[in-house]
Design a protein around this motif. Structure first.
Motif, PDB file in Angstrom:
ATOM      1  N   SER A  22       0.151  23.564  59.668  1.00 19.87           N
ATOM      2  CA  SER A  22      -0.270  25.492  59.837  1.00 19.87           C
ATOM      3  C   SER A  22       1.462  26.039  59.444  1.00 19.87           C
ATOM      4  CB  SER A  22      -0.788  25.910  61.276  1.00 19.87           C
ATOM      5  OG  SER A  22      -0.105  25.732  62.161  1.00 19.87           O
ATOM      6  N   ALA A  23       2.245  24.716  58.901  1.00 18.33           N
ATOM      7  CA  ALA A  23       3.547  25.267  58.856  1.00 18.33           C
ATOM      8  C   ALA A  23       3.002  26.668  57.640  1.00 18.33           C
ATOM      9  CB  ALA A  23       4.107  24.540  58.763  1.00 18.33           C
ATOM     10  N   PRO A  24       4.225  27.491  57.477  1.00 12.89           N
ATOM     11  CA  PRO A  24       4.145  28.423  56.374  1.00 12.89           C
ATOM     12  C   PRO A  24       4.498  27.423  55.065  1.00 12.89           C
ATOM     13  CG  PRO A  24       5.526  29.419  58.035  1.00 12.89           C
ATOM     14  CD  PRO A  24       4.882  27.799  58.733  1.00 12.89           C
ATOM     15  N   GLY A  25       3.681  28.065  54.005  1.00 14.62           N
ATOM     16  CA  GLY A  25       3.669  27.429  53.140  1.00 14.62           C
ATOM     17  C   GLY A  25       2.841  26.086  52.447  1.00 14.62           C
ATOM     18  N   SER A  26       2.456  25.481  53.663  1.00 21.91           N
ATOM     19  CA  SER A  26       1.849  24.075  53.831  1.00 21.91           C
ATOM     20  C   SER A  26       0.027  25.114  52.527  1.00 21.91           C
ATOM     21  CB  SER A  26       1.120  23.494  55.276  1.00 21.91           C
ATOM     22  OG  SER A  26       0.708  24.844  55.915  1.00 21.91           O
ATOM     23  N   PRO A  27      -0.564  23.979  52.246  1.00 17.89           N
ATOM     24  CA  PRO A  27      -2.015  24.086  51.439  1.00 17.89           C
ATOM     25  C   PRO A  27      -2.609  24.694  52.217  1.00 17.89           C
ATOM     26  CG  PRO A  27      -1.224  22.057  50.465  1.00 17.89           C
ATOM     27  CD  PRO A  27       0.301  22.101  52.590  1.00 17.89           C
ATOM     28  N   SER A  28      -2.927  24.556  53.655  1.00 18.45           N
ATOM     29  CA  SER A  28      -3.705  25.103  54.308  1.00 18.45           C
ATOM     30  C   SER A  28      -3.445  26.419  54.796  1.00 18.45           C
ATOM     31  CB  SER A  28      -3.942  24.891  55.688  1.00 18.45           C
ATOM     32  OG  SER A  28      -2.524  24.504  56.652  1.00 18.45           O
ATOM     33  N   SER A  29      -2.236  27.279  55.074  1.00 18.03           N
ATOM     34  CA  SER A  29      -1.566  28.667  55.176  1.00 18.03           C
ATOM     35  C   SER A  29      -1.860  29.608  53.881  1.00 18.03           C
ATOM     36  CB  SER A  29      -0.905  28.504  56.073  1.00 18.03           C
ATOM     37  OG  SER A  29       0.714  28.195  55.437  1.00 18.03           O
ATOM     38  N   THR A  30      -1.737  28.315  53.089  1.00 17.07           N
ATOM     39  CA  THR A  30      -1.525  29.391  51.411  1.00 17.07           C
ATOM     40  C   THR A  30      -2.759  30.318  50.945  1.00 17.07           C
ATOM     41  OG1 THR A  30       0.338  28.095  51.443  1.00 17.07           O
ATOM     42  CG2 THR A  30      -0.457  29.662  48.978  1.00 17.07           C
ATOM     43  N   PRO A  31      -2.980  31.673  50.819  1.00 12.08           N
ATOM     44  CA  PRO A  31      -3.652  32.604  50.506  1.00 12.08           C
ATOM     45  C   PRO A  31      -4.161  31.911  48.839  1.00 12.08           C
ATOM     46  CG  PRO A  31      -1.886  33.655  50.628  1.00 12.08           C
ATOM     47  CD  PRO A  31      -1.393  32.532  51.002  1.00 12.08           C
ATOM     48  N   TRP A  32      -5.432  31.601  49.230  1.00 15.68           N
ATOM     49  CA  TRP A  32      -6.505  31.435  47.210  1.00 15.68           C
ATOM     50  C   TRP A  32      -6.839  32.893  47.378  1.00 15.68           C
ATOM     51  CZ3 TRP A  32      -6.902  27.041  44.267  1.00 15.68           C
ATOM     52  CH2 TRP A  32      -6.436  26.051  44.925  1.00 15.68           C
ATOM     53  N   TYR A  33      -7.148  33.239  46.362  1.00 15.77           N
ATOM     54  CA  TYR A  33      -7.121  34.576  45.367  1.00 15.77           C
ATOM     55  C   TYR A  33      -7.996  33.730  43.431  1.00 15.77           C
ATOM     56  CZ  TYR A  33      -4.315  37.061  48.601  1.00 15.77           C
ATOM     57  OH  TYR A  33      -3.857  37.929  49.662  1.00 15.77           O
ATOM     58  N   MET A  34      -9.364  34.738  43.505  1.00  8.19           N
ATOM     59  CA  MET A  34      -9.565  34.555  41.708  1.00  8.19           C
ATOM     60  C   MET A  34      -9.002  36.022  41.325  1.00  8.19           C
ATOM     61  SD  MET A  34     -13.335  34.742  40.387  1.00  8.19           S
ATOM     62  CE  MET A  34     -13.519  36.490  40.647  1.00  8.19           C
ATOM     63  N   ILE A  35      -8.301  35.651  40.453  1.00  5.17           N
ATOM     64  CA  ILE A  35      -7.461  36.508  39.381  1.00  5.17           C
ATOM     65  C   ILE A  35      -8.421  36.426  37.895  1.00  5.17           C
ATOM     66  CG2 ILE A  35      -5.809  37.227  37.708  1.00  5.17           C
ATOM     67  CD1 ILE A  35      -4.841  34.543  41.139  1.00  5.17           C
ATOM     68  N   GLU A  36      -9.295  37.692  37.681  1.00  5.74           N
ATOM     69  CA  GLU A  36     -10.328  37.877  37.002  1.00  5.74           C
ATOM     70  C   GLU A  36      -9.396  39.078  35.868  1.00  5.74           C
ATOM     71  OE1 GLU A  36     -13.898  39.391  34.922  1.00  5.74           O
ATOM     72  OE2 GLU A  36     -14.382  39.050  37.209  1.00  5.74           O
ATOM     73  N   LEU A  37      -9.216  39.219  34.512  1.00  4.55           N
ATOM     74  CA  LEU A  37      -8.606  40.282  34.083  1.00  4.55           C
ATOM     75  C   LEU A  37      -9.411  40.261  32.477  1.00  4.55           C
ATOM     76  CD1 LEU A  37      -6.594  38.675  31.327  1.00  4.55           C
ATOM     77  CD2 LEU A  37      -4.833  38.060  33.175  1.00  4.55           C
ATOM     78  N   VAL A  38      -9.098  41.358  32.302  1.00  2.00           N
ATOM     79  CA  VAL A  38      -9.970  41.879  29.977  1.00  2.00           C
ATOM     80  C   VAL A  38      -8.943  42.625  29.899  1.00  2.00           C
ATOM     81  CG1 VAL A  38     -11.092  43.000  29.177  1.00  2.00           C
ATOM     82  CG2 VAL A  38     -11.862  41.829  31.313  1.00  2.00           C
ATOM     83  N   LEU A  39      -8.341  41.598  28.715  1.00  2.00           N
ATOM     84  CA  LEU A  39      -7.218  42.620  28.494  1.00  2.00           C
ATOM     85  C   LEU A  39      -7.608  42.891  26.673  1.00  2.00           C
ATOM     86  CD1 LEU A  39      -3.150  41.417  27.529  1.00  2.00           C
ATOM     87  CD2 LEU A  39      -4.481  41.927  25.127  1.00  2.00           C
ATOM     88  N   PHE A  40      -7.645  44.500  26.188  1.00  4.19           N
ATOM     89  CA  PHE A  40      -7.751  45.291  25.289  1.00  4.19           C
ATOM     90  C   PHE A  40      -6.935  45.514  24.071  1.00  4.19           C
ATOM     91  CE2 PHE A  40      -7.889  48.200  28.189  1.00  4.19           C
ATOM     92  CZ  PHE A  40      -7.144  49.391  28.074  1.00  4.19           C
ATOM     93  N   THR A  41      -6.840  45.633  22.999  1.00  2.00           N
ATOM     94  CA  THR A  41      -5.994  45.790  21.788  1.00  2.00           C
ATOM     95  C   THR A  41      -6.582  48.254  21.546  1.00  2.00           C
ATOM     96  OG1 THR A  41      -7.438  45.426  19.994  1.00  2.00           O
ATOM     97  CG2 THR A  41      -5.084  44.575  20.761  1.00  2.00           C
TER      98      THR A  41
END
Length: 198
Positions: A22-41
């Motif tokens: 459970s130490a900080p920075g270990s895989p079990s304590s690292t938050p996971w996110y989904m990042i979605e983006l739409v880039l337009f011109t």
């Protein structure tokens, strides 16, 4: 009760192992996110923006050591399809050129790795219209660093095959998860949604 050395060793091991996981920075304590983006011109001439653009905006500042190898999210699991369609139907000449999403662990800014993106549309064979790097990190808040290159025809010139000018979009923005964010630029724009994963 007599406490033997092997017993003490096992006891210490049992006490230390949960902390290690459970130490900080270990895989079990690292938050996971989904990042979605739409880039337009934008259907706007660079000269009409009133901006002064660098003639040599440089190249993308990245290498394989800072590039993250993240899992892409299938189109059917993305949330910004409606926003992309609205942009396509906009009478203001807004053209989505990148719609992507991926899952990743989010680390501090010094440890974060970038996600490389590029448009399917090309300004010439082998050269994408838009490409760049997106880095998501966390401190007190989530942060998104953008380094985007867009290529277009120089203002006031006749469009010739292979002739283009490069424009740079370099920005850092603080964000909140589960909120749709809009990042503006005279020649383009980006919608970003960051969703925590369990």
């Amino acid at each position: 009760m007599k406490i033997t050395q092997p017993f003490v060793a096992v006891l210490i091991w049992l006490l230390l192992v949960p902390q290690a996981y459970s130490a900080p920075g270990s895989p079990s304590s690292t938050p996971w996110y989904m990042i979605e983006l739409v880039l337009f011109t934008r259907n706007t001439s660079p000269g009409a923006s009133g901006e002064i653009w660098s003639k040599a905006p440089g190249e993308l500042d990245w290498d394989d050591q800072r590039r993250g190898d993240y899992d892409l999210v299938p189109a059917g699991s993305r949330q910004l399809g409606g926003a992309k369609q609205a942009l396509n139907n906009s009478p203001e000449g807004l053209t989505p050129v990148i719609h992507t999403a991926w899952r990743q662990p989010v680390y501090s800014r010094n440890s974060a790795r970038s996600f490389y993106l590029k448009s399917d549309r090309e300004i010439r064979p082998g050269t994408p219209l838009v490409e760049g790097m997106v880095k998501v990190s966390v401190g007190r808040y989530l942060h998104v660093d953008l380094d985007i290159l867009m290529r277009g025809t120089p203002a006031g010139t006749v469009s010739l095959p292979g002739e283009f000018q490069t424009f740079r979009f370099d920005e850092r923005r603080r964000m909140r998860s589960k909120e749709l964010h809009y990042i503006d630029h005279p020649l383009m724009g980006m919608l970003v949604l960051i969703t925590p994963l369990k």
